[in-house]
Design a protein around this motif. Sequence first.
Motif, PDB file in Angstrom:
ATOM      1  N   VAL A  28       0.863  -1.178   0.000  1.00  0.00           N
ATOM      2  CA  VAL A  28       0.000   0.000   0.000  1.00  0.00           C
ATOM      3  C   VAL A  28       0.902   1.231   0.000  1.00  0.00           C
ATOM      4  CG1 VAL A  28      -1.841  -1.206   1.256  1.00  0.00           C
ATOM      5  CG2 VAL A  28      -0.153   0.116   2.544  1.00  0.00           C
ATOM      6  N   ILE A 151      -9.320   2.725   5.649  1.00  0.00           N
ATOM      7  CA  ILE A 151      -8.885   1.864   4.552  1.00  0.00           C
ATOM      8  C   ILE A 151      -7.525   2.320   4.038  1.00  0.00           C
ATOM      9  CG2 ILE A 151      -9.499   0.934   2.291  1.00  0.00           C
ATOM     10  CD1 ILE A 151     -12.397   1.876   2.887  1.00  0.00           C
ATOM     11  N   SER A 152      -6.604   1.402   3.889  1.00  0.00           N
ATOM     12  CA  SER A 152      -5.279   1.740   3.384  1.00  0.00           C
ATOM     13  C   SER A 152      -5.358   2.174   1.922  1.00  0.00           C
ATOM     14  CB  SER A 152      -4.340   0.543   3.520  1.00  0.00           C
ATOM     15  OG  SER A 152      -4.175   0.185   4.878  1.00  0.00           O
ATOM     16  N   THR A 154      -4.234   2.528  -1.984  1.00  0.00           N
ATOM     17  CA  THR A 154      -3.499   1.746  -2.984  1.00  0.00           C
ATOM     18  C   THR A 154      -3.237   2.546  -4.262  1.00  0.00           C
ATOM     19  OG1 THR A 154      -5.600   0.759  -3.703  1.00  0.00           O
ATOM     20  CG2 THR A 154      -4.279  -0.484  -2.113  1.00  0.00           C
ATOM     21  N   ILE A 180      -2.544  -5.253  -0.157  1.00  0.00           N
ATOM     22  CA  ILE A 180      -2.717  -5.320   1.287  1.00  0.00           C
ATOM     23  C   ILE A 180      -1.334  -5.276   1.938  1.00  0.00           C
ATOM     24  CG2 ILE A 180      -4.909  -6.565   1.273  1.00  0.00           C
ATOM     25  CD1 ILE A 180      -3.352  -9.112   1.955  1.00  0.00           C
ATOM     26  N   TYR A 232      -8.529  -0.968   9.140  1.00  0.00           N
ATOM     27  CA  TYR A 232      -8.773  -1.068   7.696  1.00  0.00           C
ATOM     28  C   TYR A 232     -10.242  -0.830   7.356  1.00  0.00           C
ATOM     29  CZ  TYR A 232      -4.592  -3.925   8.589  1.00  0.00           C
ATOM     30  OH  TYR A 232      -3.391  -4.395   9.047  1.00  0.00           O
ATOM     31  N   TYR A 292      -9.234  -3.152  -1.122  1.00  0.00           N
ATOM     32  CA  TYR A 292      -9.313  -1.810  -0.539  1.00  0.00           C
ATOM     33  C   TYR A 292      -9.943  -0.814  -1.503  1.00  0.00           C
ATOM     34  CZ  TYR A 292      -6.346  -3.279   3.392  1.00  0.00           C
ATOM     35  OH  TYR A 292      -5.841  -3.886   4.512  1.00  0.00           O
ATOM     36  N   ARG A 296     -13.325   1.228  -0.635  1.00  0.00           N
ATOM     37  CA  ARG A 296     -13.297   2.687  -0.710  1.00  0.00           C
ATOM     38  C   ARG A 296     -14.385   3.191  -1.662  1.00  0.00           C
ATOM     39  NH1 ARG A 296      -9.450   6.368   0.837  1.00  0.00           N
ATOM     40  NH2 ARG A 296      -8.087   4.658   1.470  1.00  0.00           N
ATOM     41  N   ARG A 323      -8.070  -8.913   7.172  1.00  0.00           N
ATOM     42  CA  ARG A 323      -8.467  -7.543   6.856  1.00  0.00           C
ATOM     43  C   ARG A 323      -9.974  -7.365   6.942  1.00  0.00           C
ATOM     44  NH1 ARG A 323      -3.673  -8.845   6.607  1.00  0.00           N
ATOM     45  NH2 ARG A 323      -2.049  -7.473   5.804  1.00  0.00           N
TER      46      ARG A 323
END
Length: 329
Positions: A28, A151-152, A154, A180, A232, A292, A296, A323
Amino acid sequence: MSLDPALLARAVDLLKAGELVALPTETVYGLGADAANPAAVAKIFAAKGRPADHPLIVHLPGDDWLDQWAADIPQAAWDLAEAFWPGPLTLILNKQPWVPDAVTGGQDTVGLRVPGHPVALELLKAFADAGSHGRHAGGIAAPSANRFGRISPTTAAHVQEELGERVPLILDGGPCQVGIESTIIDLSRGRPEILRPGHIGPQRLAEVLGDLPAMHQSQGAPRVSGSLESHYAPVTPVRLLAPERLLDFLTLQRHAGVRCGVLAYDQPAQAGMPHLWRMLPADPAGYAHDLYGALRDLDHQQLGLIVVEAPPASPAWSAVQDRLRRAAA
């Protein structure tokens, strides 16, 4: 992929000045600061809203920097580094005495990895060559570049959405390849122990170690990043359901007037359902890559609930399960 020389020089100058730079990795996007500078590291916590007792992962230019940050390094660490670095594996090792408590959360261990992304490696090597801290240079502390617990990111656009003007510079390295966070394995306490599952699974680690590592059951203060029960997570509530319960639950939500977002890998969209459906790949690596971004996207749709078809209960899916469980906690 290579950075424009002027942009690379600006990134290095910002890091040397104790400022933040967001950088791409294969896992990420990370929010980076000079790991040898406690004041710079403090800016990471402030920008993310992250509790100070949460340790950070230090990213290194190569495994030849390992013994500058870690002490009493076991052979297993060198073997894993040779097998998987650059790549999505973090090693927890006893730290050198000089490593700031700001990085380790006050613990006597430090998390280290060499990221597998050309932009990250180019930046790390240029920063190390700049040598602002002599032999203590070369490390960039870089947790995920998002607000704490969310949320991470990307993509670079996700970082901008999450942190905006809190970050002086965001380096765009394209979409993250893995999607991830890294596998974290603790080598500081005897038998190797996985503290966070990731793209590199237990079986692949066992091929190097000669035995399956233990799986850690988290309790007490966080020893590593991403170890809180809730993490997350989108703003929209998440509900994780077994595949056989999915359609009945969605029908009940329809009758209750609740519009849901659905993440599924096996159950296709149903006619007559008002819900917003997102199909993810049915293999764990593909699912992780898209997860992710899909969460999102659904979080932006003003939905009442995000409903996730639970993935298979198998070791290959353990990182995705981790996650999703934290997102729904």
